[in-house]
Every structure is written in structure tokens, then in C-alpha cells.
Design an enzyme around this catalytic site. Structure first.
Site, short mmCIF file in Angstrom:
data_model
loop_
_atom_site.label_atom_id
_atom_site.label_comp_id
_atom_site.label_asym_id
_atom_site.label_seq_id
_atom_site.Cartn_x
_atom_site.Cartn_y
_atom_site.Cartn_z
N LYS A 1 -12.54 -7.08 -6.07
CA LYS A 1 -12.61 -8.07 -7.16
C LYS A 1 -14.04 -8.57 -7.31
CE LYS A 1 -9.51 -9.38 -9.33
NZ LYS A 1 -8.89 -8.78 -10.55
N TYR B 1 -9.23 -5.84 -1.06
CA TYR B 1 -8.91 -6.52 -2.32
C TYR B 1 -10.02 -7.47 -2.76
CZ TYR B 1 -6.76 -9.60 -5.73
OH TYR B 1 -6.54 -10.35 -6.85
N1 NAD Z 1 -1.34 -13.39 -8.64
C1 NAD Z 1 -2.34 -14.17 -8.30
O1 NAD Z 1 -2.16 -15.17 -7.57
C2 NAD Z 1 -3.72 -13.88 -8.78
C3 NAD Z 1 -4.73 -14.79 -8.47
C4 NAD Z 1 -6.03 -14.54 -8.92
C5 NAD Z 1 -6.29 -13.42 -9.67
N2 NAD Z 1 -5.32 -12.54 -9.96
C6 NAD Z 1 -5.66 -11.37 -10.78
O2 NAD Z 1 -4.87 -11.42 -11.95
C7 NAD Z 1 -4.62 -10.09 -12.41
C8 NAD Z 1 -3.13 -9.92 -12.65
O3 NAD Z 1 -2.47 -10.13 -11.42
P1 NAD Z 1 -0.89 -10.28 -11.33
O4 NAD Z 1 -0.63 -11.25 -10.26
O5 NAD Z 1 -0.34 -10.48 -12.68
O6 NAD Z 1 -0.54 -8.85 -10.77
P2 NAD Z 1 0.59 -7.81 -11.25
O7 NAD Z 1 0.63 -6.75 -10.23
O8 NAD Z 1 1.84 -8.53 -11.58
O9 NAD Z 1 -0.01 -7.27 -12.61
C9 NAD Z 1 -0.99 -6.27 -12.65
C10 NAD Z 1 -0.63 -5.31 -13.76
O10 NAD Z 1 -1.64 -4.29 -13.79
C11 NAD Z 1 -0.98 -3.05 -13.94
N3 NAD Z 1 -1.79 -1.98 -13.36
C12 NAD Z 1 -2.01 -1.75 -12.06
N4 NAD Z 1 -2.73 -0.64 -11.92
C13 NAD Z 1 -2.99 -0.17 -13.16
C14 NAD Z 1 -3.68 0.94 -13.66
N5 NAD Z 1 -4.25 1.83 -12.85
N6 NAD Z 1 -3.75 1.11 -15.00
C15 NAD Z 1 -3.14 0.23 -15.83
N7 NAD Z 1 -2.46 -0.83 -15.41
C16 NAD Z 1 -2.38 -1.03 -14.08
C17 NAD Z 1 0.33 -3.18 -13.20
O11 NAD Z 1 1.28 -2.21 -13.64
C18 NAD Z 1 0.72 -4.61 -13.53
O12 NAD Z 1 1.52 -4.66 -14.66
C19 NAD Z 1 -5.18 -9.15 -11.37
O13 NAD Z 1 -6.41 -8.66 -11.84
C20 NAD Z 1 -5.39 -10.03 -10.15
O14 NAD Z 1 -6.46 -9.59 -9.37
C21 NAD Z 1 -4.02 -12.74 -9.55
C1 5JK Z 2 1.14 -17.12 7.16
C2 5JK Z 2 2.41 -16.92 6.42
C3 5JK Z 2 3.47 -17.76 6.97
C4 5JK Z 2 2.25 -17.24 4.96
C5 5JK Z 2 1.72 -16.06 4.20
C6 5JK Z 2 1.42 -16.48 2.79
C7 5JK Z 2 0.56 -15.43 2.10
C8 5JK Z 2 1.45 -14.22 1.81
C9 5JK Z 2 -0.05 -16.02 0.84
C10 5JK Z 2 -0.91 -17.26 1.20
C11 5JK Z 2 -2.03 -17.33 0.18
C12 5JK Z 2 -1.73 -16.22 -0.81
C13 5JK Z 2 -2.89 -15.67 -1.62
C14 5JK Z 2 -3.58 -16.75 -2.45
O1 5JK Z 2 -2.63 -17.57 -3.10
C15 5JK Z 2 -4.49 -16.21 -3.48
C16 5JK Z 2 -4.50 -14.92 -3.86
C17 5JK Z 2 -5.56 -14.49 -4.81
C18 5JK Z 2 -5.12 -13.43 -5.76
O2 5JK Z 2 -6.24 -12.85 -6.37
C19 5JK Z 2 -4.20 -12.40 -5.19
C20 5JK Z 2 -3.08 -12.99 -4.40
C21 5JK Z 2 -3.59 -13.90 -3.29
C22 5JK Z 2 -4.40 -13.06 -2.30
C23 5JK Z 2 -2.37 -14.57 -2.57
C24 5JK Z 2 -1.55 -13.51 -1.80
C25 5JK Z 2 -0.47 -14.12 -0.91
C26 5JK Z 2 -1.06 -15.13 0.07
C27 5JK Z 2 -2.05 -14.47 1.04
#
Ligand code: NAD
Ligand code: 5JK
Length: 369
Positions: free
Chosen positions: A163, A159
Site C-alpha cells: 500500500k 500488505y
Molecule cells: N477494509 C479496511 O479496513 C480498509 C482500510 C483501509 C484501506 N482499505 C483499502 O480499501 C480498498 C478496498 O478494501 P475492502 O476492504 O473493500 O476490500 P475487499 O476485498 O472487500 O474489496 C476489494 C475488491 O477488489 C477486487 N480485486 C481484488 N483483486 C483484484 C484484481 N486483481 N483486479 C480487479 N479487482 C480486484 C476484489 O474482487 C474486491 O471486490 C483496498 O484498496 C484496501 O487496501 C481497506
Molecule cells: C488479537 C486478536 C484478538 C484480534 C485480531 C484483530 C485483527 C484481525 C484486526 C485488528 C486491527 C485490524 C486491521 C485494522 O483495522 C486496519 C486495517 C487496515 C486496512 O488497510 C486493511 C485491514 C486492516 C489491516 C485490519 C485487519 C484486521 C485487524 C488486523
């Protein structure tokens, strides 16, 4: 692009617009972008809530499509002015193969860039991640760093690798000539751990707590700081960037911005308790209940089980060597780059972000509330 007078002339495309962050971006664009004429929501899985948005003054076009299919992306993009590329496969639990993660996150992003060039779409905002920087495989802390803080960004997990590659593609594409001869302007936003209404991992923690009689057990020392940012503020940053990117192309083009707000610096678990405590859950222990070596062992065991069971069933527990390392490594940001470059101020205060998230947890199905 159209004059900034309030003529609704702009066409926006949001990839991943039905996801956790995507939904907030879509709803916020409709509320806060008066120049919007059409909003295209592109996603692999379209959500039913899109229907209710179709009755407003802005044309909302739902497009079921796959970012890995170049022709689908190009068809969706034709005639749009701005693309917010937030679609991605967010998988740190081993649900998808490394190849699939790469295909969606890297090839999908390349397809978006190529479609911009082909169709003449000039403004591209990419949702990157803090994980592009770290935590790295060495577990080095990143303590309240900013976009210029030196840090050894070395990854092995699919992952963060995907990214990082995708972000690089987006930044390198800045300045490339698009159809019509004008330069593409790109920029990348790097959220830390996003929280708020719709956050799946928060949902999982809540349900786990309910299963354990309203208790969660501390696993990570309270001293480990984990960066968190409210989903509404992350969405707001996307909207501001999209709005300012053309006028401030020389300053913002090819730049990265961490997403930040006034959420407090806490450990991952203590932060979650800001929302889960008011919903009746308790975090047991002021120190981790299990020694760290035992957690490492359990995480490794989970990884082994996942591998052994894969032919039969998909075993994807929250705890694995990667999630443990991320949760157990300090990674927090402190920056004002977004404010300096495009006037960002959080739209939601910490109190409001907290209240909204608590309200969402309390309304959850099966809630103890
Ligand atoms: N959730 C977090 O903490 C977090 C933190 C940093 C960055 N991000 C980034 O933010 C973005 C959104 O994340 P999220 O948490 O909303 O995730 P999410 O899984 O809720 O949303 C992702 C969306 O992308 C769509 N998708 C996946 N594969 C696809 C494809 N092949 N074609 C078209 N659509 C597709 C999914 O259906 C979904 O609706 C991602 O790029 C993720 O890397 C998330
Ligand atoms: C050790 C366990 C008890 C706790 C596990 C928590 C774990 C599932 C959480 C901790 C931190 C979380 C990630 C972090 O907030 C940031 C990101 C960046 C984003 O791009 C995608 C999601 C992610 C990786 C979170 C995923 C869930 C994590 C690892």
C-alpha cells in the site's frame, strides 16, 4: 470536464467496485453524483447486486477484469473522466503470497496510472490505507495524529509495504501529462479500520462469538486505541474528492487525507462490542484474559502452523504476529484536513453509523437475534 450544471455527462470508473468499500462507493455515486452519465464497475469478481442497479437512469456497466492486466484496465478506462481505484488485495492473514499482494496492489496501481496517461483520464482517486503510516514494526503509538504528524513508517509485512509503494506511485503521478496534454490530478485517501455493512472481519468475530455461546474473550487492553471509520463516510469522502479534484487541483493534487468521522476512540474489541453487544454477544473480562507473552506465543504458533500446513491446507487464523501487533498498538487520527481542503463533513453521524451496522449484524445469516 463537463460544466457543473446538472447535465449528466461524466463517466466514472470504480475499480474493486464489488468489494466491501467499493459497493458503498458505487451505490453512493448513483445517489449523490447528478452529473453521472455512465458508471463502470470493474472487478475481478462481479456481484449479482449490480444487476438491480442497471435499471436506473445512469448507465451501469459491469466489467469483469483484472487490474494486473494492463490492457484490461486501459480498455475499461477509455473515455472515462474519473477513476476511483479501490481494488486491492486486503490480506493480513497469509491467504495470498507476498508476490501476489505486490502484483495486485502495486503493479495493479501502476497499470491504472499508465491507463490514465494512455487514455487521457485526468482525475485519479486512490484508496490507500492508514497502514501506509503505521503501526510500524517497532510498535510506536500514533495517538490522534494527523497527516503531518512525524512517525517512523517502517514496514515488513507485504500488505502495508504494497500500500505504501502504491500510494507513492499515485502521488508521484500527480501532474504527469496525459493523452491530450493536460495534467493528471491524483490524490490518496487513507482509511483507518473501516467498519459497517459488509465488513468481513466483523462477520468473523460475530460467528466466533456465537460458537463460544455468545461470548468473546478480551485479548487486548481497553486502553489501546484503534482508529475506526464508517464505510459510508469513507465512500462519501471518495465521492467528494472525485467531485472537487478538478476545480481544486492546485490544493488537492498529490495530497493524502486520512478518512475520519465521529466514531469514538476505543480498543478494537470494545469498538466491535458497540455492535455485537446489542446482538447478544458479551466481551468477557475487563482486562485481557491471557498475558501478552502468551498471545505472542500463540500468534507465533499460528504462523508456524500456517507454514507447516501450507502444502496441505490454507490455515489463516485471525491471530498472527502481524494482526496482534496492529490490534495491540494505539493508532488513531484526529484531523480536519479533508474539511479544510474540500469541505468534507461526515454524511453519517456516529449514532446512524452504529445503528446501520447493528441492523446489518442482526440481519446476518445464523444470527442469534
Ligand atoms: N477494509 C479496511 O479496513 C480498509 C482500510 C483501509 C484501506 N482499505 C483499502 O480499501 C480498498 C478496498 O478494501 P475492502 O476492504 O473493500 O476490500 P475487499 O476485498 O472487500 O474489496 C476489494 C475488491 O477488489 C477486487 N480485486 C481484488 N483483486 C483484484 C484484481 N486483481 N483486479 C480487479 N479487482 C480486484 C476484489 O474482487 C474486491 O471486490 C483496498 O484498496 C484496501 O487496501 C481497506
Ligand atoms: C488479537 C486478536 C484478538 C484480534 C485480531 C484483530 C485483527 C484481525 C484486526 C485488528 C486491527 C485490524 C486491521 C485494522 O483495522 C486496519 C486495517 C487496515 C486496512 O488497510 C486493511 C485491514 C486492516 C489491516 C485490519 C485487519 C484486521 C485487524 C488486523
Amino acid at each position: 470536464m463537463a460544466d457543473s450544471a446538472q447535465v449528466p455527462a461524466l463517466v466514472y470508473l470504480v475499480t474493486g467496485g464489488c468489494g466491501f468499500l467499493g459497493e458503498h462507493i458505487v451505490r453512493m455515486l448513483l445517489e449523490w453524483e447528478p452529473r453521472l452519465r455512465e458508471l463502470r464497475v470493474f472487478d475481478l469478481h462481479l456481484s449479482s447486486w449490480l444487476e438491480e442497479l442497471k435499471t436506473g437512469p445512469v448507465q451501469v456497466t459491469a466489467i469483469q477484469g483484472d487490474v494486473t492486466q494492463a490492457h484490461e484496465v486501459a480498455a475499461a478506462m477509455a473515455g472515462s473522466h474519473v477513476v476511483i481505484h479501490t481494488a486491492g488485495l486486503v490480506d493480513v492473514f497469509g491467504k495470498a503470497s507476498p508476490e501476489t499482494i505486490h502484483k495486485v496492489n502495486v503493479q495493479g496501481t501502476q497499470n491504472v496510472i499508465d491507463a490514465c496517461v494512455q487514455t487521457g483520464t485526468r482525475l485519479l482517486v486512490y484508496t490507500s490505507s492508514m497502514e501506509v503510516v503505521g503501526p510500524n514494526v517497532k510498535g510506536h503509538p500514533f495517538y490522534r495524529g494527523n497527516e503531518d504528524t512525524p512517525y517512523e513508517a517502517i514496514h515488513r509485512h507485504p500488505y502495508p509495504c504494497s500500500k505504501a509503494l502504491a500510494e507513492q506511485l499515485v502521488l508521484e503521478a500527480n501532474g504527469r501529462k496525459v493523452n491530450g496534454g493536460l495534467p493528471l490530478v491524483t490524490c490518496a485517501l487513507r482509511p483507518t479500520g473501516i467498519y459497517g455493512e459488509g465488513h468481513q472481519v466483523m462477520r468473523d468475530f460475530y460467528h466466533q462469538g456465537l460458537r463460544f455461546g455468545g461470548r468473546l474473550f478480551r485479548a487486548i487492553p481497553a486502553s489501546v486505541e484503534h482508529g475506526r471509520v464508517y464505510v459510508g463516510n469513507v465512500a462519501w469522502m471518495h465521492i467528494l474528492v472525485a467531485r472537487e479534484l478538478e476545480q481544486r487541483a492546485a490544493l488537492m493534487g498529490g495530497q493524502v487525507y486520512f478518512c475520519y468521522d465521529k466514531s469514538p476512540y476505543k480498543s478494537y474489541e470494545d469498538f466491535n462490542m458497540e455492535f455485537l453487544s446489542p446482538c447478544g454477544l458479551r466481551l468477557i473480562g475487563t482486562h485481557p484474559l491471557l498475558p501478552y507473552w502468551l498471545l505472542v506465543l500463540l500468534a507465533a504458533l499460528n504462523a508456524l502452523l500456517q507454514w507447516l500446513l501450507r502444502p496441505l491446507v490454507l490455515y489463516t487464523p485471525l491471530l498472527n504476529p502481524y494482526t496482534l501487533a496492529v490490534a495491540n498498538t494505539t493508532f488513531t487520527v484526529s484531523t480536519n484536513k479533508a474539511q479544510r481542503h474540500f469541505g468534507y463533513k461526515p454524511l453519517f453521524s456516529w449514532e446512524e453509523s452504529r445503528a446501520r451496522t447493528i441492523h446489518w449484524v442482526q440481519a446476518m445469516e445464523g444470527s442469534a437475534w
